[in-house]
Design a protein around this motif. Sequence first.
Motif, PDB file in Angstrom:
ATOM      1  N   LYS A  15       0.853  -1.190   0.000  1.00 35.13           N
ATOM      2  CA  LYS A  15       0.000   0.000   0.000  1.00 35.13           C
ATOM      3  C   LYS A  15       0.886   1.236   0.000  1.00 35.13           C
ATOM      4  O   LYS A  15       2.092   1.165   0.272  1.00 35.13           O
ATOM      5  N   GLU A  30       2.038   6.532   2.823  1.00 37.73           N
ATOM      6  CA  GLU A  30       1.306   7.444   3.708  1.00 37.73           C
ATOM      7  C   GLU A  30       0.170   6.747   4.458  1.00 37.73           C
ATOM      8  O   GLU A  30      -0.380   7.296   5.418  1.00 37.73           O
ATOM      9  N   THR A  31      -0.179   5.523   4.049  1.00 35.31           N
ATOM     10  CA  THR A  31      -1.247   4.796   4.730  1.00 35.31           C
ATOM     11  C   THR A  31      -0.712   3.814   5.778  1.00 35.31           C
ATOM     12  O   THR A  31      -1.491   3.104   6.403  1.00 35.31           O
ATOM     13  N   PHE A  32       0.598   3.777   5.971  1.00 29.89           N
ATOM     14  CA  PHE A  32       1.180   2.869   6.968  1.00 29.89           C
ATOM     15  C   PHE A  32       0.787   3.307   8.374  1.00 29.89           C
ATOM     16  O   PHE A  32       0.857   4.488   8.711  1.00 29.89           O
ATOM     17  N   THR A  33       0.374   2.345   9.191  1.00 24.64           N
ATOM     18  CA  THR A  33       0.075   2.633  10.585  1.00 24.64           C
ATOM     19  C   THR A  33       1.362   2.610  11.403  1.00 24.64           C
ATOM     20  O   THR A  33       2.430   2.226  10.909  1.00 24.64           O
ATOM     21  N   ASP A  44       2.691  -0.854  11.424  1.00 29.66           N
ATOM     22  CA  ASP A  44       3.336  -1.196  10.157  1.00 29.66           C
ATOM     23  C   ASP A  44       4.759  -0.647  10.109  1.00 29.66           C
ATOM     24  O   ASP A  44       5.687  -1.317   9.643  1.00 29.66           O
ATOM     25  N   TYR A  87       8.530   0.407   5.652  1.00 24.76           N
ATOM     26  CA  TYR A  87       7.993   1.747   5.401  1.00 24.76           C
ATOM     27  C   TYR A  87       8.979   2.592   4.595  1.00 24.76           C
ATOM     28  O   TYR A  87       8.587   3.306   3.660  1.00 24.76           O
TER      29      TYR A  87
END
Length: 433
Positions: free
Chosen positions: A292, A295-298, A301, A310
Amino acid sequence: MWQAGTAAILVGSLWLLLRQLGPMRHDRLTCLAFGLIWTRFALAALGPTAVQTEVAGQSLIAFATLLAVFAVAAATPLSVYRSDRAVPIYVIAALGVVGTVLSGAVGSLPGYVTIWVLFAALALLLNRAYALHGPGPVLRALLAVFALPLAMQLLSLAAGMPKFGPDGSASYIGGYGHESVFAIVALGGLWVAAILPWRDRRLAWLAVAVGVAALVLANYRTMLIAALPLLLAFALSGDRGLAARRLPGVLAVSAAGLILLPAMLPAGVFGGVTARFAELGTLAVEWDRFLKPPETFTAADKNVLSARVYIWSSYAAAVGEARLAPLLLGHGAETLAPRMSVHPHNEYLRVAFQHGLLGAAALFGFVIALAVAASRAAPRRAGVMTAAGFASLLLAAAGTSIFDRPEGMIVLAILTATAWNLTASRAPRPRAA
């Protein structure tokens, strides 16, 4: 104790190197090449002193390395640089310079040029040394050089002075600033120990075991994985080859060693190693979770593999979004991706981002071509071990940066010179001037 121990190791390692250079002492250029490697290893061993002390606006280690590199390069006759084998090196370096200038990152050119002058000079001079003196004396001198960082690691172990990581794990790396820097040096030393033609095979196994222990104590997951091709090639390449019937015994001894390892290591080291390898299992099982946009990494993650996934995602996105010129020639040496404050921890992504797809194709094509050529060369054992050394470097490149630091380029230069020597036509050896 630390200062006295460091001084003793530097003096002792220099004496050991000079002894090994005895048969080659009249060959000034070979002595200069080994002196350059020793100088860089000695400067790195000084730790914070070499980094914090400033000379002419630069750290001591940076200034002294630059001075040593260009002194050796200037003392080398132009005829050495005219070798046809060096043409790919000049092409790769030129692509990096052009891309850096076009991107406006000219401030990073001195460091970039120094790295490539170091690599070219060492590769050519060591290749010359192989041709003049044969592999035995050259490899023994290399082993003496790599004894310096290993002795520094032993000093940090004896003094109880590890470097603690953010997760609390301990790394014994002497005075070296980071585990990755020491680990690439230890990997190079392991390769020298594995390829050296020992008279007694038991001594070879002992030397390789010391190299593996150095990697474990450095507690750097990437290099432990990267050493596997080298170790496998060594185990299967005895004087008569390792018969299939002996392989189960080797595997049994290896398994026993892994079981007993936690009891032999200092507190904090083994826990760090196992915890870091456990994260690889997380990545293997849940790989689709990371496919993904960055910028959508938690937060969870980002914590996997010390945030490497990341970081990789961020640099891959930056490469994919680049315009045509940066895509082909890169964004310039030492440039970081948007919103990134660290290098990619992946040499393929670093080279693709900083030097473009052309630079990446040229560099890794050069390395792979050398590995393939070495694997087909005679003597067979030396060729296989050299190819395995390149394979270990390429595997390490997936988890850290190698070719943007002097230590990594020193190891690459040693492998390159060895591959050139193995694939050279066997004409009578020239005499040293």
